[in-house]
Motif scaffolding. Structure first.
Motif, PDB file in Angstrom:
ATOM      1  N   ASP A 364       0.851  -1.187   0.000  1.00 24.71           N
ATOM      2  CA  ASP A 364       0.000   0.000   0.000  1.00 24.71           C
ATOM      3  C   ASP A 364       0.887   1.237   0.000  1.00 24.71           C
ATOM      4  O   ASP A 364       1.772   1.373   0.853  1.00 24.71           O
ATOM      5  N   VAL A 365       0.660   2.130  -0.937  1.00 22.58           N
ATOM      6  CA  VAL A 365       1.362   3.417  -0.960  1.00 22.58           C
ATOM      7  C   VAL A 365       0.439   4.432  -0.292  1.00 22.58           C
ATOM      8  O   VAL A 365      -0.656   4.709  -0.786  1.00 22.58           O
ATOM      9  N   LEU A 366       0.882   4.956   0.844  1.00 22.81           N
ATOM     10  CA  LEU A 366       0.016   5.750   1.720  1.00 22.81           C
ATOM     11  C   LEU A 366       0.613   7.119   2.011  1.00 22.81           C
ATOM     12  O   LEU A 366       1.822   7.333   1.874  1.00 22.81           O
ATOM     13  N   GLY A 367      -0.237   8.024   2.456  1.00 24.82           N
ATOM     14  CA  GLY A 367       0.234   9.316   2.931  1.00 24.82           C
ATOM     15  C   GLY A 367       0.914   9.168   4.282  1.00 24.82           C
ATOM     16  O   GLY A 367       0.692   8.199   5.011  1.00 24.82           O
ATOM     17  N   ALA A 368       1.744  10.155   4.605  1.00 25.20           N
ATOM     18  CA  ALA A 368       2.522  10.080   5.844  1.00 25.20           C
ATOM     19  C   ALA A 368       1.637  10.002   7.081  1.00 25.20           C
ATOM     20  O   ALA A 368       2.039   9.449   8.110  1.00 25.20           O
ATOM     21  N   ASP A 369       0.409  10.533   6.996  1.00 26.03           N
ATOM     22  CA  ASP A 369      -0.489  10.513   8.154  1.00 26.03           C
ATOM     23  C   ASP A 369      -1.057   9.122   8.424  1.00 26.03           C
ATOM     24  O   ASP A 369      -1.795   8.933   9.384  1.00 26.03           O
ATOM     25  N   HIS A 370      -0.699   8.144   7.590  1.00 27.32           N
ATOM     26  CA  HIS A 370      -1.175   6.771   7.787  1.00 27.32           C
ATOM     27  C   HIS A 370      -0.128   5.895   8.472  1.00 27.32           C
ATOM     28  O   HIS A 370      -0.266   4.667   8.469  1.00 27.32           O
ATOM     29  N   GLY A 371       0.884   6.502   9.050  1.00 31.75           N
ATOM     30  CA  GLY A 371       1.939   5.716   9.683  1.00 31.75           C
ATOM     31  C   GLY A 371       1.418   4.775  10.747  1.00 31.75           C
ATOM     32  O   GLY A 371       1.883   3.638  10.885  1.00 31.75           O
ATOM     33  N   ARG A 376      -1.328  -2.233  12.318  1.00 28.30           N
ATOM     34  CA  ARG A 376      -2.623  -2.913  12.469  1.00 28.30           C
ATOM     35  C   ARG A 376      -2.975  -3.698  11.212  1.00 28.30           C
ATOM     36  O   ARG A 376      -3.538  -4.787  11.293  1.00 28.30           O
ATOM     37  N   MET A 377      -2.611  -3.145  10.026  1.00 28.84           N
ATOM     38  CA  MET A 377      -2.921  -3.882   8.806  1.00 28.84           C
ATOM     39  C   MET A 377      -1.984  -5.073   8.625  1.00 28.84           C
ATOM     40  O   MET A 377      -2.398  -6.130   8.133  1.00 28.84           O
ATOM     41  N   GLN A 378      -0.724  -4.931   9.035  1.00 26.79           N
ATOM     42  CA  GLN A 378       0.175  -6.084   9.016  1.00 26.79           C
ATOM     43  C   GLN A 378      -0.380  -7.194   9.902  1.00 26.79           C
ATOM     44  O   GLN A 378      -0.355  -8.375   9.528  1.00 26.79           O
ATOM     45  N   ALA A 379      -0.901  -6.809  11.059  1.00 23.39           N
ATOM     46  CA  ALA A 379      -1.487  -7.795  11.975  1.00 23.39           C
ATOM     47  C   ALA A 379      -2.684  -8.487  11.331  1.00 23.39           C
ATOM     48  O   ALA A 379      -2.830  -9.715  11.404  1.00 23.39           O
ATOM     49  N   ALA A 380      -3.530  -7.709  10.679  1.00 26.86           N
ATOM     50  CA  ALA A 380      -4.726  -8.283  10.059  1.00 26.86           C
ATOM     51  C   ALA A 380      -4.358  -9.233   8.920  1.00 26.86           C
ATOM     52  O   ALA A 380      -4.920 -10.327   8.803  1.00 26.86           O
ATOM     53  N   VAL A 381      -3.412  -8.818   8.082  1.00 28.34           N
ATOM     54  CA  VAL A 381      -3.009  -9.660   6.955  1.00 28.34           C
ATOM     55  C   VAL A 381      -2.373 -10.950   7.458  1.00 28.34           C
ATOM     56  O   VAL A 381      -2.625 -12.038   6.927  1.00 28.34           O
ATOM     57  N   ASN A 382      -1.562 -10.847   8.504  1.00 25.47           N
ATOM     58  CA  ASN A 382      -0.960 -12.047   9.080  1.00 25.47           C
ATOM     59  C   ASN A 382      -2.024 -12.994   9.639  1.00 25.47           C
ATOM     60  O   ASN A 382      -1.936 -14.218   9.498  1.00 25.47           O
ATOM     61  N   THR A 439      12.971  12.348  -7.005  1.00 26.85           N
ATOM     62  CA  THR A 439      14.330  12.778  -6.640  1.00 26.85           C
ATOM     63  C   THR A 439      14.535  12.797  -5.133  1.00 26.85           C
ATOM     64  O   THR A 439      15.592  13.217  -4.663  1.00 26.85           O
ATOM     65  N   ARG A 440      13.539  12.389  -4.396  1.00 22.08           N
ATOM     66  CA  ARG A 440      13.664  12.239  -2.944  1.00 22.08           C
ATOM     67  C   ARG A 440      13.066  10.895  -2.558  1.00 22.08           C
ATOM     68  O   ARG A 440      12.140  10.404  -3.197  1.00 22.08           O
ATOM     69  N   LYS A 441      13.587  10.334  -1.483  1.00 24.58           N
ATOM     70  CA  LYS A 441      12.985   9.128  -0.932  1.00 24.58           C
ATOM     71  C   LYS A 441      11.555   9.458  -0.522  1.00 24.58           C
ATOM     72  O   LYS A 441      11.268  10.565  -0.056  1.00 24.58           O
ATOM     73  N   ALA A 442      10.653   8.514  -0.700  1.00 22.43           N
ATOM     74  CA  ALA A 442       9.231   8.784  -0.483  1.00 22.43           C
ATOM     75  C   ALA A 442       8.927   9.313   0.907  1.00 22.43           C
ATOM     76  O   ALA A 442       8.050  10.161   1.078  1.00 22.43           O
ATOM     77  N   ASP A 443       9.643   8.822   1.922  1.00 17.20           N
ATOM     78  CA  ASP A 443       9.320   9.238   3.289  1.00 17.20           C
ATOM     79  C   ASP A 443      10.058  10.497   3.725  1.00 17.20           C
ATOM     80  O   ASP A 443      10.057  10.850   4.902  1.00 17.20           O
ATOM     81  N   ALA A 444      10.680  11.205   2.763  1.00 14.03           N
ATOM     82  CA  ALA A 444      11.331  12.486   3.062  1.00 14.03           C
ATOM     83  C   ALA A 444      10.457  13.622   2.531  1.00 14.03           C
ATOM     84  O   ALA A 444       9.940  13.552   1.417  1.00 14.03           O
ATOM     85  N   GLN A 445      10.282  14.657   3.331  1.00 15.85           N
ATOM     86  CA  GLN A 445       9.517  15.801   2.854  1.00 15.85           C
ATOM     87  C   GLN A 445      10.258  16.448   1.694  1.00 15.85           C
ATOM     88  O   GLN A 445      11.483  16.404   1.610  1.00 15.85           O
TER      89      GLN A 445
END
Length: 597
Positions: A364-371, A376-382, A439-445
């Motif tokens: 899932d490619v998500l916005g930073a506010d979904h950190g 919880r989703m990893q737990a559900a998928v597992n 040109t920036r890593k996704a998790d960098a502003q």
């Protein structure tokens, strides 16, 4: 082993030498042996950790194994020197002819050079954008769209079987608010005397979406239904008369606009999934029942959230998922105290649907506010895939700030509160947006400077890389004029004798080209498409340096009528450079240019 990957070839050479030195090594050792480029060319071209990772199994000091490796490796045809260094590294300097062998491979493979089999047999679902259909796409959606699309392209190039998916969040309170906002624009279109203040007082939660983009929706509703969705005096009719009709038409209109923006941005999704359809199918209730049957659901009361005191918190019994059994921080509610399902229950049902479609990895490619959503989703998928344990991964995209002249760009009047993707596309175009976003890593502003991305300078990476490709194509056009009738297609240049490419700037460029397959594999494994942008910038810099050296040193000029053999060798290098640039730009979804105007 990928035959086009020089690093993979040298990896095989090192493993063969290690096996001769230490018979009976564990078969899994090869996976821990690395061949990496050196940071300093003075130390050689590549380095290997083979001596260190094999020392324990061999029960020998790393230095002794390294010394033996040096002897074995220099006896082969590819390695000029091998030097033991540090606690057990071995630095390797390859013979120039070893690097030159990569040119005919590139020219024969074309843009498939760099394709890998890393992900063979692995099915990956990449879900990205998934914007609420409540308005035009904005700059935040844009970054996630570019990152997700480029990541999917990268994974495909690395051999994974990839599906690109968009999840339409067309259920819940936000879509309800959208319907009320669209109905207000409908009332305006039919000339209703109701004021905005009076209308807002009737809307549950207030009138939330006030952007001008809903005016056309109101006009469409008025043209199709005239005044039938209002009271006889053009007032507010009961919601049961108009709500579903308005909601459906408005969501469809928003999704049509979103799809068009995605098309302009160069994003193509294979699947669009609807949350509303999922809810209507009863999938959320079904997944709750499954978790209940597995003993993973219970009725309980949660502790107060962080920052809230017991006095501010009303404890209520809820249906809870045992998320902490799978690594989450707290158990998660799936049903509210009133019996309705939570948003998380719908999200679990959606991911359960993807699991049932037999993907091995869900990204899932998500916005930073979904950190906070990731655990919880990893737990559900597992929990939902105990037998084959599907992997869940998230790529978080940080905020993008749009500036011009060092100042924030004013908000879009049409959207009402933000800069739309369409505004940005009209201002700078698809290629500048896509390249710059990578040109920036996704998790960098990041700061998206409108002046910067339109500049024709080295500081503008998309211009710098496209200029390198345009220069390559210019050289090849010049060669066709200088040597009319001579076959100069890539397949023809693949047969060129390239032993005259001995200058250091030429060899530097070839070394960079040899890195491309390794870059693809490493970037795909790390889920970091920005590495492709970095690689292309460095490749362009190497090429521009060689171009500029030719201005001062005639022996390095690409085209010399009096030296057809040397010219043909350089044309092979130029053509191979253009191939790799196109291959990288294809991953990024950026078009190469034939000439700069």
């Amino acid at each position: 082993m990928n035959p086009s990957d020089l690093y993979a070839r040298l990896h095989g050479t090192v493993i063969a030498a290690l096996t001769e030195i230490i018979p009976g090594l564990p078969p899994d050792l090869a996976a821990r042996v690395e061949i990496t480029p050196t940071r300093d060319q003075a130390h050689g071209d590549m380095a290997t950790n083979a001596a260190m990772v094999s020392a324990k199994s061999a029960r020998q000091p790393p230095a002794r194994i390294a010394a033996a490796l040096v002897q074995h490796l220099t006896a082969g045809p590819d390695i000029e020197t091998a030097v033991a260094a540090g606690p057990g590294f071995v630095n390797l300097r390859l013979r120039p002819e070893t690097f030159r062998t990569i040119l005919p491979i590139i020219l024969s493979a074309g843009e498939t050079y760099g394709d890998a089999t890393t992900g063979a047999g692995t099915r990956i679902n990449v879900e990205y954008v998934s914007a609420n259909p409540t308005g035009p796409m904005h700059i935040g959606h844009c970054r996630g769209a570019v990152v997700g699309d480029a990541l999917a392209n990268l994974l495909t190039k690395a051999g994974y079987e990839v599906t690109k998916e968009y999840y339409i969040n067309d259920a819940g309170a936000q879509v309800t608010a959208l319907a009320w906002a669209a109905y207000w624009r409908y009332l305006q279109a039919i000339g209703s005397p109701v004021t905005e203040e009076a209308y807002a007082a009737e809307v549950p939660g207030g009138l939330q979406y006030k952007g001008e983009y809903l005016i056309t929706v109101g006009d469409t509703l008025a043209a199709r239904f005239q005044t039938s969705l209002a009271t006889p005096n053009l007032g507010i009719a009961a919601p049961e008369i108009w709500f579903d009709t308005v909601k459906d038409l408005t969501v469809d209109a928003m999704m049509t606009e979103i799809r068009e923006d995605l098309r302009r941005l160069g994003c193509r999704h294979d699947i669009f999934s609807s949350e509303r359809a999922l809810v209507a199918s009863g999938a959320a209730d079904a997944v709750i029942e499954k978790l209940h049957a597995d003993g993973l659901i219970y009725e309980g009361v949660l502790e107060p959230p962080k920052g809230k005191t017991p006095e501010d918190w009303e404890p209520r019994p809820q249906t809870l998922f045992r998320a902490t059994d799978f690594g989450d921080d707290v158990d998660r509610p799936l049903r509210k105290s009133d019996g309705s399902n939570t948003y998380f229950a719908n999200d679990i049902a959606y991911h359960a649907d993807k699991i049932n479609r037999c993907y091995d990895v869900l990204i899932d490619v998500l916005g930073a506010d979904h950190g906070g959503y990731v655990k919880r989703m990893q737990a559900a998928v597992n929990a939902l895939s105990p037998n084959r344990r599907v992997a869940f991964e998230a790529v978080l995209c940080q905020i993008v700030h749009i500036v011009r002249g060092g100042q924030p760009v004013r908000m879009s009047k049409r959207a009402g509160s933000y800069v739309t993707l369409r505004d940005l596309l009209e201002e700078v175009g698809k290629d500048a947006i896509r390249f710059t976003m990578l040109t920036r890593k996704a998790d960098a502003q990041m700061e998206f400077d409108l002046d910067h991305v339109l500049a024709t300078t080295r500081e503008n990476p998309v211009f710098y890389v496209q200029y390198a490709h345009a220069r390559c194509r210019s050289v090849l056009r010049g060669a066709a004029e200088m040597f009319p009738g001579t076959p100069l297609a890539d397949r023809d240049l693949a047969t060129a004798a390239v032993d005259t490419l001995t200058g250091e700037p030429e060899l530097t460029l070839i070394r960079r080209l040899a890195l491309w397959p390794r870059t693809v594999e490493a970037a795909a494994i790390a889920r970091e498409p920005h590495r492709i942008a970095f690689f292309l910038y460095d490749l362009a810099a190497d090429f521009h340096m060689l171009w500029n050296r030719g201005k001062d040193d005639s022996t390095l000029r690409f085209l010399r009528a009096d030296q057809p053999a040397e010219t043909r060798a350089r044309l092979a290098l130029v053509a191979a450079t253009a191939v790799v640039i196109r291959s990288g730009l294809a991953v990024m979804g950026v078009a190469p240019v034939e000439e700069m105007r």
